[in-house]
Write a protein that holds these residues in place. Structure first.
Motif, PDB file in Angstrom:
ATOM      1  N   TYR A   1      -2.882 -24.248 -17.440  1.00 18.99           N
ATOM      2  CA  TYR A   1      -4.012 -24.709 -16.633  1.00 18.99           C
ATOM      3  C   TYR A   1      -5.010 -23.567 -16.456  1.00 18.99           C
ATOM      4  O   TYR A   1      -4.618 -22.416 -16.246  1.00 18.99           O
ATOM      5  N   LEU A   2      -6.283 -23.898 -16.523  1.00 17.73           N
ATOM      6  CA  LEU A   2      -7.345 -22.941 -16.231  1.00 17.73           C
ATOM      7  C   LEU A   2      -8.266 -23.569 -15.200  1.00 17.73           C
ATOM      8  O   LEU A   2      -8.634 -24.746 -15.312  1.00 17.73           O
ATOM      9  N   SER A   3      -8.632 -22.794 -14.213  1.00 19.93           N
ATOM     10  CA  SER A   3      -9.544 -23.276 -13.175  1.00 19.93           C
ATOM     11  C   SER A   3     -10.610 -22.226 -12.921  1.00 19.93           C
ATOM     12  O   SER A   3     -10.297 -21.103 -12.521  1.00 19.93           O
ATOM     13  N   GLY A   4     -11.850 -22.568 -13.197  1.00 17.34           N
ATOM     14  CA  GLY A   4     -12.954 -21.630 -13.034  1.00 17.34           C
ATOM     15  C   GLY A   4     -13.777 -21.926 -11.791  1.00 17.34           C
ATOM     16  O   GLY A   4     -13.903 -23.078 -11.370  1.00 17.34           O
ATOM     17  N   ARG A   5     -14.317 -20.874 -11.192  1.00 17.80           N
ATOM     18  CA  ARG A   5     -15.232 -20.986 -10.067  1.00 17.80           C
ATOM     19  C   ARG A   5     -16.513 -20.234 -10.421  1.00 17.80           C
ATOM     20  O   ARG A   5     -16.466 -19.077 -10.820  1.00 17.80           O
ATOM     21  N   ILE A   6     -17.646 -20.928 -10.272  1.00 20.05           N
ATOM     22  CA  ILE A   6     -18.939 -20.347 -10.621  1.00 20.05           C
ATOM     23  C   ILE A   6     -19.790 -20.262  -9.360  1.00 20.05           C
ATOM     24  O   ILE A   6     -19.799 -21.189  -8.542  1.00 20.05           O
ATOM     25  N   ARG A   7     -20.486 -19.138  -9.200  1.00 20.53           N
ATOM     26  CA  ARG A   7     -21.322 -18.950  -8.014  1.00 20.53           C
ATOM     27  C   ARG A   7     -22.618 -19.749  -8.189  1.00 20.53           C
ATOM     28  O   ARG A   7     -23.649 -19.252  -8.622  1.00 20.53           O
ATOM     29  N   VAL A   8     -22.557 -21.029  -7.844  1.00 15.34           N
ATOM     30  CA  VAL A   8     -23.676 -21.952  -7.975  1.00 15.34           C
ATOM     31  C   VAL A   8     -23.449 -23.074  -6.975  1.00 15.34           C
ATOM     32  O   VAL A   8     -22.365 -23.196  -6.405  1.00 15.34           O
ATOM     33  N   GLY A   9     -24.439 -23.863  -6.697  1.00 16.49           N
ATOM     34  CA  GLY A   9     -24.253 -24.964  -5.763  1.00 16.49           C
ATOM     35  C   GLY A   9     -25.549 -25.685  -5.455  1.00 16.49           C
ATOM     36  O   GLY A   9     -26.645 -25.227  -5.819  1.00 16.49           O
ATOM     37  N   SER A  10     -25.433 -26.798  -4.760  1.00 18.28           N
ATOM     38  CA  SER A  10     -26.614 -27.591  -4.409  1.00 18.28           C
ATOM     39  C   SER A  10     -27.518 -26.869  -3.408  1.00 18.28           C
ATOM     40  O   SER A  10     -28.681 -27.231  -3.258  1.00 18.28           O
ATOM     41  N   ILE A  11     -26.987 -25.837  -2.733  1.00 17.96           N
ATOM     42  CA  ILE A  11     -27.821 -25.087  -1.795  1.00 17.96           C
ATOM     43  C   ILE A  11     -28.922 -24.320  -2.520  1.00 17.96           C
ATOM     44  O   ILE A  11     -29.882 -23.871  -1.886  1.00 17.96           O
ATOM     45  N   TYR A  12     -28.819 -24.195  -3.848  1.00 12.29           N
ATOM     46  CA  TYR A  12     -29.817 -23.455  -4.614  1.00 12.29           C
ATOM     47  C   TYR A  12     -30.837 -24.367  -5.299  1.00 12.29           C
ATOM     48  O   TYR A  12     -31.734 -23.874  -5.987  1.00 12.29           O
ATOM     49  N   GLU A  13     -30.714 -25.664  -5.144  1.00 11.42           N
ATOM     50  CA  GLU A  13     -31.652 -26.562  -5.806  1.00 11.42           C
ATOM     51  C   GLU A  13     -32.908 -26.755  -4.951  1.00 11.42           C
ATOM     52  O   GLU A  13     -32.853 -26.640  -3.716  1.00 11.42           O
ATOM     53  N   PRO A  14     -34.068 -27.038  -5.561  1.00 13.42           N
ATOM     54  CA  PRO A  14     -35.304 -27.243  -4.799  1.00 13.42           C
ATOM     55  C   PRO A  14     -35.200 -28.458  -3.877  1.00 13.42           C
ATOM     56  O   PRO A  14     -34.483 -29.420  -4.180  1.00 13.42           O
ATOM     57  N   ALA A  15     -35.920 -28.428  -2.761  1.00 15.40           N
ATOM     58  CA  ALA A  15     -35.847 -29.509  -1.781  1.00 15.40           C
ATOM     59  C   ALA A  15     -36.341 -30.833  -2.350  1.00 15.40           C
ATOM     60  O   ALA A  15     -35.902 -31.898  -1.904  1.00 15.40           O
ATOM     61  N   ASP A  16     -37.249 -30.772  -3.341  1.00 14.99           N
ATOM     62  CA  ASP A  16     -37.780 -32.014  -3.910  1.00 14.99           C
ATOM     63  C   ASP A  16     -36.962 -32.502  -5.099  1.00 14.99           C
ATOM     64  O   ASP A  16     -37.329 -33.485  -5.744  1.00 14.99           O
ATOM     65  N   LYS A  17     -35.846 -31.814  -5.398  1.00 17.11           N
ATOM     66  CA  LYS A  17     -34.975 -32.221  -6.507  1.00 17.11           C
ATOM     67  C   LYS A  17     -33.512 -32.240  -6.055  1.00 17.11           C
ATOM     68  O   LYS A  17     -32.616 -31.811  -6.802  1.00 17.11           O
ATOM     69  N   VAL A  18     -33.255 -32.719  -4.855  1.00 16.98           N
ATOM     70  CA  VAL A  18     -31.889 -32.800  -4.364  1.00 16.98           C
ATOM     71  C   VAL A  18     -31.089 -33.736  -5.282  1.00 16.98           C
ATOM     72  O   VAL A  18     -31.525 -34.847  -5.583  1.00 16.98           O
ATOM     73  N   GLY A  19     -29.938 -33.274  -5.713  1.00 17.73           N
ATOM     74  CA  GLY A  19     -29.134 -33.999  -6.693  1.00 17.73           C
ATOM     75  C   GLY A  19     -29.075 -33.282  -8.028  1.00 17.73           C
ATOM     76  O   GLY A  19     -28.257 -33.609  -8.889  1.00 17.73           O
ATOM     77  N   LEU A  20     -29.930 -32.269  -8.197  1.00 14.27           N
ATOM     78  CA  LEU A  20     -30.000 -31.533  -9.457  1.00 14.27           C
ATOM     79  C   LEU A  20     -28.673 -30.858  -9.795  1.00 14.27           C
ATOM     80  O   LEU A  20     -28.194 -30.934 -10.932  1.00 14.27           O
ATOM     81  N   ALA A  21     -28.065 -30.190  -8.833  1.00 16.28           N
ATOM     82  CA  ALA A  21     -26.811 -29.474  -9.096  1.00 16.28           C
ATOM     83  C   ALA A  21     -25.702 -30.439  -9.490  1.00 16.28           C
ATOM     84  O   ALA A  21     -24.966 -30.200 -10.455  1.00 16.28           O
ATOM     85  N   ASP A  22     -25.577 -31.514  -8.759  1.00 20.43           N
ATOM     86  CA  ASP A  22     -24.532 -32.494  -9.029  1.00 20.43           C
ATOM     87  C   ASP A  22     -24.686 -33.083 -10.428  1.00 20.43           C
ATOM     88  O   ASP A  22     -23.718 -33.189 -11.194  1.00 20.43           O
TER      89      ASP A  22
END
Length: 228
Positions: A39-60
């Motif tokens: 099994y491999l499990s990766g964690r990347i320093r990214v998230g929806s908190i970094y997406e623009p307010a007018d593009k909510v849903g971009l990260a997902d």
């Protein structure tokens, strides 16, 4: 009261080996030879908190279409067929403040699993049909979200706690989903997905030195493919 129980076994915390590759990726490695699985499990320093307010849903959507949209060499459906033949899985997603990538594979197929994971992480194709499918699913979720009082309460509670403009209280709307383009996904991926922004945990039936070499090899092959 008269029942007697044997002493519980001592908890033995396994020793995890920590390795940092030359490219900055951090590995947490634990051998476990009980079953022929890895099994491999990766964690990347990214998230929806970094997406623009007018593009909510971009990260997902980025995290979803990285996998469903396939890579520049194979479609997502082709990857599904390959993984199904070896009873393996490769998944990616992005949450509020962290990204996820994982592989589950039989020991004998680890090279294949690593190759697919590296391909998905390093050069996703972000095909338009899969982007539109993901956006359609988000629109469907928006249409149904007020059917649940609990969902309404949760959204309003976040606004009260964090403030209505906080990145922790935002939620998707039809307009924010419509604003998202393929170029946005490509730019978001390019900004956050790199080896020095990722930590990878590996556990299962393998030799540690061989596993480190295999991860390096998969990365090098994917890097060559990208340059070509």
């Amino acid at each position: 009261r008269q029942l007697k129980y044997p002493r519980l076994n001592d908890v033995v915390v396994p020793e995890v080996q920590r390795v940092t590759l030359a490219n900055g990726m951090r590995l947490l490695i634990l051998e476990d030879h009980e079953l022929p699985l890895i099994y491999l499990s990766g964690r990347i320093r990214v998230g929806s908190i970094y997406e623009p307010a007018d593009k909510v849903g971009l990260a997902d959507i980025t995290g979803e279409v990285m996998r469903t949209g396939g890579t520049t060499s194979k479609t997502g459906d082709e990857l599904d067929d390959e993984l199904e033949q070896i009873a393996a899985s490769v998944e990616t997603s992005i949450g509020q403040d962290v990204g996820y990538a994982s592989v589950s594979v039989l020991k004998e197929d680890i090279d294949k699993g690593l190759s697919i994971l590296a391909d998905v992480l390093m050069h996703p194709a972000f095909r338009e049909d899969k982007i539109e499918l993901a956006k359609m699913q988000h629109r469907s979720g928006i249409a149904r979200r007020n059917d649940s009082p609990r969902s309404i309460a949760s959204r309003e509670f976040d606004k009260l706690i964090y403030g209505p403009q906080s990145v922790y209280a935002r939620h998707t709307e039809y307009a924010t989903i419509d604003n998202i383009t393929r170029d946005d996904l490509v730019a978001f991926h390019r900004r956050f997905f790199g080896p020095n922004n990722m930590m990878l945990a590996v556990w299962g039936d393998f030799d540690t030195r061989e596993m480190i070499a295999g991860i390096e090899k998969a990365r090098q092959i994917a890097l060559v493919d990208r340059q070509q």
